[in-house]
Design a protein around this motif. Sequence first.
Motif, PDB file in Angstrom:
ATOM      1  N   PRO A 244      87.258  -6.492  59.294  1.00 40.81           N
ATOM      2  CA  PRO A 244      88.621  -6.244  59.765  1.00 40.81           C
ATOM      3  C   PRO A 244      89.388  -7.504  60.110  1.00 40.81           C
ATOM      4  CG  PRO A 244      87.005  -5.418  61.332  1.00 40.81           C
ATOM      5  CD  PRO A 244      86.262  -5.885  60.129  1.00 40.81           C
TER       6      PRO A 244
ATOM      7  N   THR B  44      89.993  -0.819  56.381  1.00 36.69           N
ATOM      8  CA  THR B  44      89.924   0.277  57.349  1.00 36.69           C
ATOM      9  C   THR B  44      91.279   0.554  57.970  1.00 36.69           C
ATOM     10  OG1 THR B  44      89.260  -1.218  59.129  1.00 36.69           O
ATOM     11  CG2 THR B  44      87.514  -0.075  57.972  1.00 36.69           C
ATOM     12  N   PHE B  45      92.151  -0.440  57.963  1.00 35.29           N
ATOM     13  CA  PHE B  45      93.440  -0.273  58.620  1.00 35.29           C
ATOM     14  C   PHE B  45      94.603  -0.047  57.661  1.00 35.29           C
ATOM     15  CE2 PHE B  45      90.855  -3.019  61.408  1.00 35.29           C
ATOM     16  CZ  PHE B  45      90.693  -2.113  62.446  1.00 35.29           C
ATOM     17  N   ASN B  46      94.422  -0.346  56.367  1.00 36.83           N
ATOM     18  CA  ASN B  46      95.585  -0.257  55.486  1.00 36.83           C
ATOM     19  C   ASN B  46      95.428   0.691  54.305  1.00 36.83           C
ATOM     20  OD1 ASN B  46      94.080  -1.680  53.584  1.00 36.83           O
ATOM     21  ND2 ASN B  46      94.979  -3.649  54.117  1.00 36.83           N
TER      22      ASN B  46
ATOM     23  N   HIS C  84      96.106   6.705  59.787  1.00 33.78           N
ATOM     24  CA  HIS C  84      95.371   6.446  61.027  1.00 33.78           C
ATOM     25  C   HIS C  84      95.071   7.763  61.750  1.00 33.78           C
ATOM     26  CE1 HIS C  84      93.952   4.112  64.415  1.00 33.78           C
ATOM     27  NE2 HIS C  84      94.586   4.982  65.197  1.00 33.78           N
TER      28      HIS C  84
END
Length: 194
Positions: free
Chosen positions: A19, A31-33, A37
Motif C-alpha cells: 500500500p 487495495t485502495f484504487n 471502499h
Amino acid sequence: MRRLIITAFVSLDGVMEAPGGEEEHRNAGWTFNQLPHDDAVYDLKDQEQLEAGALLLGRRSYEAFAPVWPSMTEEFARYNELPKYVVSSSLRQENLIEGWGEISILRSLDEVAQLKEDDDGPLLVHGSAALGHSLAEADLVDRYHLLVFPLLLGAGKRLFPTTEKDATRLRLMEHEAFSNGVQKMILDVSREGS
C-alpha cells in the motif's frame, strides 16, 4: 505458546499488496484504487491491532514501515506501543529508528521459534514476503489472516513460497464476504498427523 499470524492483503492469484507504493511491487496501491471502499473490510485490522502481542517483520518491511508508522498515532496507536522484532542477518542496531518503542533484531528462525515459546499474545507478521516464505517453510506459521481481493494481478510478490515441499493443510476458521467482493479468510495451519 504464542501464535504466529501472517496477515496480508492479497489478490486472488496470491500477489501481496504494497500500500505504500514500494517500487519492487508491480501493482502497488491496488487495495485502495481498484474497488469501491467498504469500511467493514478493515475491521479485521482493528481486531488484530487489539489482540497482537508483538510485531515480527523482515528487514525490508521494517525499513518501509519505520519511517511512517510512528507518525500515524491514530491509525497505529497500539502497534506503535508493541514490541517489534526484525528478522535480519544484515540490519545493525545503530540502524534502528528512535521513538518506535522496543525493537529487537533476531538473526535466525531459531530465535523466532524461541520467541514463540513465550505466552505474550500473538506475533503478527505484516508485509515481509521473504520472511513469510521462510517462516512457512520452517513450519513456524500458525495462522493466516487474509483479505482476498477479487483481482488477478498476474505478477508481483507472492504470499506463499513456491519451493518444493509437502502440502500444508489449512483449516478455515472464519470467512466473510463484503459488498465490494473482498473476502476475509482466517485459516489455521493444521498439524494433525504430524
